[in-house]
Scaffold this motif. Structure first.
Motif, PDB file in Angstrom:
ATOM      1  N   VAL A   1     -44.871-122.719  73.368  1.00  0.00           N
ATOM      2  CA  VAL A   1     -45.183-122.010  74.610  1.00  0.00           C
ATOM      3  C   VAL A   1     -46.035-120.799  74.231  1.00  0.00           C
ATOM      4  N   LEU A   2     -47.233-120.726  74.794  1.00  0.00           N
ATOM      5  CA  LEU A   2     -48.181-119.675  74.429  1.00  0.00           C
ATOM      6  C   LEU A   2     -48.087-118.507  75.405  1.00  0.00           C
ATOM      7  N   VAL A   3     -47.908-117.309  74.850  1.00  0.00           N
ATOM      8  CA  VAL A   3     -47.901-116.076  75.637  1.00  0.00           C
ATOM      9  C   VAL A   3     -49.266-115.416  75.500  1.00  0.00           C
ATOM     10  N   PHE A   4     -49.880-115.068  76.637  1.00  0.00           N
ATOM     11  CA  PHE A   4     -51.169-114.382  76.580  1.00  0.00           C
ATOM     12  C   PHE A   4     -51.148-113.179  77.508  1.00  0.00           C
ATOM     13  N   SER A   5     -51.999-112.234  77.208  1.00  0.00           N
ATOM     14  CA  SER A   5     -52.120-111.032  78.027  1.00  0.00           C
ATOM     15  C   SER A   5     -53.110-111.291  79.154  1.00  0.00           C
ATOM     16  N   ALA A   6     -52.608-111.209  80.397  1.00  0.00           N
ATOM     17  CA  ALA A   6     -53.446-111.523  81.556  1.00  0.00           C
ATOM     18  C   ALA A   6     -54.211-110.316  82.072  1.00  0.00           C
ATOM     19  N   GLY A   7     -53.956-109.157  81.512  1.00  0.00           N
ATOM     20  CA  GLY A   7     -54.639-107.957  81.973  1.00  0.00           C
ATOM     21  C   GLY A   7     -56.148-108.089  81.890  1.00  0.00           C
ATOM     22  N   GLY A   8     -56.838-107.873  83.005  1.00  0.00           N
ATOM     23  CA  GLY A   8     -58.294-107.936  83.031  1.00  0.00           C
ATOM     24  C   GLY A   8     -58.854-109.344  83.044  1.00  0.00           C
TER      25      GLY A   8
ATOM     26  N   GLY B   1     -48.262-109.043  81.576  1.00  0.00           N
ATOM     27  CA  GLY B   1     -49.111-107.972  82.066  1.00  0.00           C
ATOM     28  C   GLY B   1     -49.805-108.278  83.370  1.00  0.00           C
ATOM     29  N   ILE B   2     -49.173-109.075  84.235  1.00  0.00           N
ATOM     30  CA  ILE B   2     -49.745-109.372  85.548  1.00  0.00           C
ATOM     31  C   ILE B   2     -49.744-108.103  86.409  1.00  0.00           C
ATOM     32  N   GLY B   3     -50.842-107.884  87.133  1.00  0.00           N
ATOM     33  CA  GLY B   3     -50.969-106.651  87.895  1.00  0.00           C
ATOM     34  C   GLY B   3     -50.451-106.720  89.317  1.00  0.00           C
ATOM     35  N   SER B   4     -50.410-107.936  89.909  1.00  0.00           N
ATOM     36  CA  SER B   4     -49.982-108.064  91.299  1.00  0.00           C
ATOM     37  C   SER B   4     -49.602-109.512  91.570  1.00  0.00           C
ATOM     38  N   SER B   5     -48.983-109.751  92.721  1.00  0.00           N
ATOM     39  CA  SER B   5     -48.633-111.117  93.098  1.00  0.00           C
ATOM     40  C   SER B   5     -49.885-111.975  93.267  1.00  0.00           C
ATOM     41  N   ARG B   6     -50.946-111.405  93.827  1.00  0.00           N
ATOM     42  CA  ARG B   6     -52.202-112.128  94.005  1.00  0.00           C
ATOM     43  C   ARG B   6     -52.784-112.532  92.645  1.00  0.00           C
ATOM     44  N   HIS B   7     -52.746-111.576  91.705  1.00  0.00           N
ATOM     45  CA  HIS B   7     -53.232-111.863  90.351  1.00  0.00           C
ATOM     46  C   HIS B   7     -52.417-112.995  89.729  1.00  0.00           C
ATOM     47  N   ARG B   8     -51.122-112.953  89.932  1.00  0.00           N
ATOM     48  CA  ARG B   8     -50.224-113.976  89.386  1.00  0.00           C
ATOM     49  C   ARG B   8     -50.607-115.364  89.903  1.00  0.00           C
TER      50      ARG B   8
ATOM     51  N   LEU C   1     -51.721-127.565  82.423  1.00  0.00           N
ATOM     52  CA  LEU C   1     -50.611-127.157  81.560  1.00  0.00           C
ATOM     53  C   LEU C   1     -49.447-126.642  82.409  1.00  0.00           C
ATOM     54  N   PRO C   2     -48.207-126.858  81.957  1.00  0.00           N
ATOM     55  CA  PRO C   2     -47.056-126.307  82.679  1.00  0.00           C
ATOM     56  C   PRO C   2     -47.113-124.786  82.739  1.00  0.00           C
ATOM     57  N   TRP C   3     -46.942-124.250  83.927  1.00  0.00           N
ATOM     58  CA  TRP C   3     -46.899-122.804  84.156  1.00  0.00           C
ATOM     59  C   TRP C   3     -45.433-122.390  84.117  1.00  0.00           C
ATOM     60  N   LEU C   4     -45.083-121.545  83.167  1.00  0.00           N
ATOM     61  CA  LEU C   4     -43.686-121.173  82.962  1.00  0.00           C
ATOM     62  C   LEU C   4     -43.388-119.762  83.422  1.00  0.00           C
ATOM     63  N   GLY C   5     -44.333-119.159  84.121  1.00  0.00           N
ATOM     64  CA  GLY C   5     -44.080-117.863  84.721  1.00  0.00           C
ATOM     65  C   GLY C   5     -44.952-116.757  84.179  1.00  0.00           C
ATOM     66  N   ALA C   6     -44.733-115.575  84.730  1.00  0.00           N
ATOM     67  CA  ALA C   6     -45.528-114.401  84.346  1.00  0.00           C
ATOM     68  C   ALA C   6     -44.685-113.156  84.505  1.00  0.00           C
ATOM     69  N   LEU C   7     -44.916-112.204  83.621  1.00  0.00           N
ATOM     70  CA  LEU C   7     -44.222-110.916  83.689  1.00  0.00           C
ATOM     71  C   LEU C   7     -45.174-109.864  84.252  1.00  0.00           C
ATOM     72  N   HIS C   8     -44.709-109.144  85.240  1.00  0.00           N
ATOM     73  CA  HIS C   8     -45.480-108.030  85.772  1.00  0.00           C
ATOM     74  C   HIS C   8     -45.356-106.829  84.842  1.00  0.00           C
ATOM     75  N   ARG C   9     -46.355-105.995  84.854  1.00  0.00           N
ATOM     76  CA  ARG C   9     -46.318-104.777  84.032  1.00  0.00           C
ATOM     77  C   ARG C   9     -45.132-103.914  84.444  1.00  0.00           C
ATOM     78  N   ASP C  10     -44.311-103.520  83.451  1.00  0.00           N
ATOM     79  CA  ASP C  10     -43.126-102.706  83.712  1.00  0.00           C
ATOM     80  C   ASP C  10     -42.852-101.860  82.485  1.00  0.00           C
ATOM     81  N   ALA C  11     -43.166-100.576  82.572  1.00  0.00           N
ATOM     82  CA  ALA C  11     -42.996 -99.673  81.425  1.00  0.00           C
ATOM     83  C   ALA C  11     -41.542 -99.499  81.041  1.00  0.00           C
ATOM     84  N   ASP C  12     -40.611 -99.794  81.949  1.00  0.00           N
ATOM     85  CA  ASP C  12     -39.189 -99.617  81.645  1.00  0.00           C
ATOM     86  C   ASP C  12     -38.633-100.758  80.803  1.00  0.00           C
ATOM     87  N   LEU C  13     -39.345-101.882  80.750  1.00  0.00           N
ATOM     88  CA  LEU C  13     -38.853-103.039  79.995  1.00  0.00           C
ATOM     89  C   LEU C  13     -39.544-103.127  78.644  1.00  0.00           C
TER      90      LEU C  13
END
Length: 462
Positions: free
Chosen positions: A118-125, A153-160, A173-185
């Protein structure tokens, strides 16, 4: 044998592999699943965090130090009874030992284990360009099974939703989800990586929040389904162990010294060692009737006032060495055994067995895999024996006698043929970290030296 398993890899370092790994482990543990974590490569801190999240000891899988058969044996040993095994990658998916192709990489380990990736990539930008990025990773090695992706690093629901459409619609490819930017995590860090579990008082709360976020933002059922679709993993011949030589081995383990591969310790026990842990920070004496001492790496520089003021412990180690007890030390252990340790503008007295001054620096002094050739007969083997290890430290040694150097190094930072470490009589101390299960000869030699010391002491005592 069907072993549900996945490798969580990143496009590059810093993409959030460890945060995602910890969150997935925590979430599945909250579901009541028996999960088994692993870590690719030479890492001590991440496995400690894994253990807290999963409730199971995490184990290192290193395809540069160990053979494919050794990796599979180690993996099967610990994953065989788990409902789900998660292997956290190292650096980028295809990054390994410098100049040696895929050796030591996450991709190589995944292929050895026949594990879906499962590949993790940074979606920012990124928008549609995400398809080009992921496509490159999928097509680079046709022998690798890239089974799904997670965006960080997803910025919004629309971006997601945009990124999801690209992954599923254009790449299939199977989409296994996305994490929104959260400085607390996030997990706090320091100069050698993330803050160790033993020092992170808020880790339990962070893991609970991470687990909840993974349930909300990732397709955990999809992850489990992919893991259960992993192919059959062949069984390799069992490793034959020599007759055990029972010895009592004193192992330094506390907040200052905790960089040990769990399987190194396990292998020493399988060879007959009875491990007795002690704290150079807090204990006033070594374990009774010890036949040898093993001082691993860690963060002695963070505890120097307390560590170096424990004179009774330093005196015990000095006396043990003078009586011929074998002492093996790595990295932080080497620092502790030096004559002086300089850090933050202060000088601290070490144990004094290594006639050198160690200076903490403000940047990395060494990083990477090394081939270490013994320059003389020592606790780990005969002259010319080559060992594979890893260096990662910020400090440097001064005034170390070259004639007592332990190793001639190749690889890592610095020129090939450089001298490193200290070996004299019954002491070997070095910056090089070894994995004993991947170096059975060195482990057996060390314990044989301990057994010889034990026998000599018995004969002396009558």
């Amino acid at each position: 044998m069907k072993i549900p398993r996945l490798v969580l890899a990143g496009t590059h370092s810093g993409v959030g592999k460890t945060t995602l790994t910890l969150g997935i482990l925590a979430a599945l543990r909250q579901r009541g699943l028996k999960i088994q974590p692993f870590k690719v490569g030479p890492d001590y801190i991440d496995p400690g965090l894994h253990q807290v999240a999963a409730g199971e000891v995490s184990h290192n899988l290193d395809s540069w130090m160990g053979s494919p058969a050794a990796l599979r044996r180690l993996f099967r040993k610990h994953a065989g009874t788990a409902e789900f095994s998660l292997v956290e990658g190292v650096m980028g998916l295809f990054d390994g030992a410098k100049g040696e192709g895929e050796a030591g990489s996450t991709a190589q380990v995944a292929k050895i284990l026949k594990a879906p990736v499962v590949l993790v990539f940074s979606a920012g930008g990124l928008a549609r360009s995400a398809a080009a990025l992921i496509s490159g990773y999928r097509n680079f090695d046709p022998d690798l099974q890239l089974a799904g992706v997670i965006a960080n690093g997803i910025g919004s629901s629309r971006h997601r939703e945009f990124i999801r459409d690209v992954v599923e619609g254009e790449l299939g490819l199977p989409w296994l989800g996305a994490l929104h930017r959260d400085a607390d995590l996030t997990i706090p860090g320091r100069h050698l990586g993330l803050l160790p579990a033993a020092e992170n008082k808020d880790l339990g709360q962070v893991l609970e929040r991470l687990g909840q976020s993974m349930e909300q933002q990732l397709d955990l059922d999809g992850l489990l389904l992919l893991a259960r679709q992993a192919p059959f993993l062949e069984k390799d011949p069992a490793q034959t162990l020599p007759p055990a030589s029972p010895v009592r081995l004193a192992v330094a383990r506390d907040e200052a010294f905790h960089f040990y591969y769990q399987d190194s310790l396990d292998y020493l026990e399988e060879l007959g060692a009875d491990l007795h842990y002690f704290s150079p920070l807090k204990d006033r004496s070594l374990p009774r009737e010890a036949d040898g001492i093993y001082i691993g790496g860690g963060f002695p520089e963070e505890f120097l006032p307390l560590l170096t003021s424990n004179q009774p412990m330093k005196s015990q180690i000095q006396r043990a060495w003078s009586e011929g007890m074998p002492i093996y030390a790595e990295c932080g252990g080497l620092m502790y055994l030096c004559r002086q340790i300089a850090a933050a503008g202060q000088e601290f007295p070490g144990v004094g067995l290594v006639p050198s001054r160690v200076q903490m620096g403000k940047k990395l002094a060494a990083l990477g895999y090394v081939r270490a050739r013994l320059r003389k007969p020592s606790l780990l083997g005969g002259e010319g024996t080559e060992l594979k290890g890893h260096e990662f430290h910020w400090s440097t040694m001064e005034e170390l006698p070259q004639e007592d150097s332990a190793y001639c190094l190749k690889g890592g930072r610095g020129g090939d043929g450089r001298l490193e470490g200290y070996a004299r009589e019954n002491l070997l101390a070095s910056y090089v970290h070894l994995h004993f299960r991947y170096h059975p000869g060195a482990a057996q030699k060390f314990l044989a030296c301990c057994a010889a010391y034990r026998k000599a002491r018995w004969q002396k005592d009558g």
